[in-house]
Design a protein around this motif. Sequence first.
Motif, PDB file in Angstrom:
ATOM      1  N   LYS A   1       0.849  -1.185   0.000  1.00 39.04           N
ATOM      2  CA  LYS A   1       0.000   0.000   0.000  1.00 39.04           C
ATOM      3  C   LYS A   1       0.887   1.238   0.000  1.00 39.04           C
ATOM      4  CE  LYS A   1      -3.768  -2.264   2.486  1.00 39.04           C
ATOM      5  NZ  LYS A   1      -4.667  -2.218   3.676  1.00 39.04           N
ATOM      6  N   VAL A   2       0.587   2.178  -0.891  1.00 38.49           N
ATOM      7  CA  VAL A   2       1.419   3.360  -1.020  1.00 38.49           C
ATOM      8  C   VAL A   2       0.587   4.628  -0.873  1.00 38.49           C
ATOM      9  CG1 VAL A   2       3.018   2.122  -2.535  1.00 38.49           C
ATOM     10  CG2 VAL A   2       1.226   3.549  -3.533  1.00 38.49           C
ATOM     11  N   LEU A   3       1.264   5.693  -0.484  1.00 41.75           N
ATOM     12  CA  LEU A   3       0.661   7.014  -0.351  1.00 41.75           C
ATOM     13  C   LEU A   3       1.304   7.934  -1.369  1.00 41.75           C
ATOM     14  CD1 LEU A   3      -1.256   8.777   1.455  1.00 41.75           C
ATOM     15  CD2 LEU A   3       0.794   9.416   2.739  1.00 41.75           C
ATOM     16  N   LEU A   4       0.486   8.783  -1.986  1.00 42.13           N
ATOM     17  CA  LEU A   4       0.985   9.673  -3.030  1.00 42.13           C
ATOM     18  C   LEU A   4       0.569  11.106  -2.749  1.00 42.13           C
ATOM     19  CD1 LEU A   4       2.327  10.080  -5.833  1.00 42.13           C
ATOM     20  CD2 LEU A   4       0.121   9.502  -6.859  1.00 42.13           C
TER      21      LEU A   4
ATOM     22  N   LEU B   1      -0.938   0.495 -12.390  1.00 41.62           N
ATOM     23  CA  LEU B   1      -0.643  -0.623 -13.288  1.00 41.62           C
ATOM     24  C   LEU B   1       0.167  -1.730 -12.611  1.00 41.62           C
ATOM     25  CD1 LEU B   1       0.331   1.312 -16.549  1.00 41.62           C
ATOM     26  CD2 LEU B   1      -1.737  -0.060 -16.185  1.00 41.62           C
ATOM     27  N   ASP B   2       0.839  -1.415 -11.520  1.00 42.43           N
ATOM     28  CA  ASP B   2       1.770  -2.361 -10.908  1.00 42.43           C
ATOM     29  C   ASP B   2       1.024  -3.430 -10.105  1.00 42.43           C
ATOM     30  OD1 ASP B   2       3.719  -3.538  -8.996  1.00 42.43           O
ATOM     31  OD2 ASP B   2       5.065  -2.064  -9.877  1.00 42.43           O
ATOM     32  N   PRO B   3       1.222  -4.709 -10.417  1.00 42.39           N
ATOM     33  CA  PRO B   3       0.504  -5.777  -9.705  1.00 42.39           C
ATOM     34  C   PRO B   3       0.926  -5.935  -8.249  1.00 42.39           C
ATOM     35  CG  PRO B   3       2.131  -6.710 -11.206  1.00 42.39           C
ATOM     36  CD  PRO B   3       2.071  -5.237 -11.499  1.00 42.39           C
ATOM     37  N   GLU B   4       2.110  -5.420  -7.892  1.00 47.28           N
ATOM     38  CA  GLU B   4       2.562  -5.531  -6.503  1.00 47.28           C
ATOM     39  C   GLU B   4       1.894  -4.507  -5.585  1.00 47.28           C
ATOM     40  OE1 GLU B   4       6.714  -6.796  -5.478  1.00 47.28           O
ATOM     41  OE2 GLU B   4       7.113  -5.830  -7.415  1.00 47.28           O
ATOM     42  N   ILE B   5       1.291  -3.492  -6.170  1.00 49.80           N
ATOM     43  CA  ILE B   5       0.646  -2.447  -5.374  1.00 49.80           C
ATOM     44  C   ILE B   5      -0.852  -2.725  -5.323  1.00 49.80           C
ATOM     45  CG2 ILE B   5       0.117   0.016  -5.233  1.00 49.80           C
ATOM     46  CD1 ILE B   5       2.838   0.556  -6.462  1.00 49.80           C
ATOM     47  N   SER B   6      -1.359  -2.916  -4.116  1.00 55.17           N
ATOM     48  CA  SER B   6      -2.775  -3.260  -3.941  1.00 55.17           C
ATOM     49  C   SER B   6      -3.644  -2.033  -3.696  1.00 55.17           C
ATOM     50  CB  SER B   6      -2.939  -4.229  -2.771  1.00 55.17           C
ATOM     51  OG  SER B   6      -2.448  -3.646  -1.558  1.00 55.17           O
ATOM     52  N   GLU B   7      -3.044  -0.943  -3.194  1.00 54.31           N
ATOM     53  CA  GLU B   7      -3.832   0.250  -2.875  1.00 54.31           C
ATOM     54  C   GLU B   7      -2.971   1.500  -2.997  1.00 54.31           C
ATOM     55  OE1 GLU B   7      -5.846   2.196   1.092  1.00 54.31           O
ATOM     56  OE2 GLU B   7      -6.185   0.042   0.747  1.00 54.31           O
ATOM     57  N   VAL B   8      -3.552   2.532  -3.567  1.00 60.70           N
ATOM     58  CA  VAL B   8      -2.898   3.837  -3.656  1.00 60.70           C
ATOM     59  C   VAL B   8      -3.790   4.855  -2.958  1.00 60.70           C
ATOM     60  CG1 VAL B   8      -1.952   5.631  -5.149  1.00 60.70           C
ATOM     61  CG2 VAL B   8      -1.904   3.233  -5.895  1.00 60.70           C
TER      62      VAL B   8
END
Length: 219
Positions: free
Chosen positions: A2-5, A22-29
């Motif tokens: 999960k990443v924060l932008l 688009l990145d499959p490793e990122i589940s939530e932005v």
Amino acid sequence: MKVLLFGATGMIGQGVLRECLLDPEISEVRSVVRRPSGTAHPKLVEIMHEDFLDFTAIEDQLRGLDACFFCLGVSSAGLSEAAYRRVTYDLPLAAATTLCRVNPAMTFGYISGAGADSSETGRVMWARVKGQIENALRRLPFKAVYLFRPGAIRPLHGIRSRTPLYRALYVVLGPFLPLLKVFSPDSLTTTEQLGRAMIRAGLHGAPQAVLEMRDINRL
């Protein structure tokens, strides 16, 4: 992951957001914005917030994150040092100070700029302020801090700069940028390459904390 932008509506932030979605490793932005962006995606959660110097009201929404990509910035053209410092130093430091407290295992990626002055003593105002925030971020107890120093950036996939001067330059220079990339690959990056580099550093690490154009293009 999960990443924060921060800065998702700017040219660089748009590129980073696209690559995150688009990145499959990122589940939530989670994107901190002052007003709705109009972008809809199953992975995207927009957090509405007005005061970027105080995140107390949304602190609970900033927990449980693995990485932050801070792409919010402004050109120094026409700004006093105090005005430029408020956006370039005060805002990212306020966000980072909160984030390292609520997510101590987080990785923090910050968009700086080619020529940033880490000595903090140079005559060029913008470079000096960029160096000051770089040093301040590296002193915070994150898992890791990565400082990206891009120079010329070619926007791809329909992304446009919000700065009128930059838009005009891209119109004039746009046809020549692919040739520049061929003959001098490390004098230019793209919004896609920069987005991918931030993700790779944030999720898997990078060889060093300060990433110049050459490092960005090879990450």
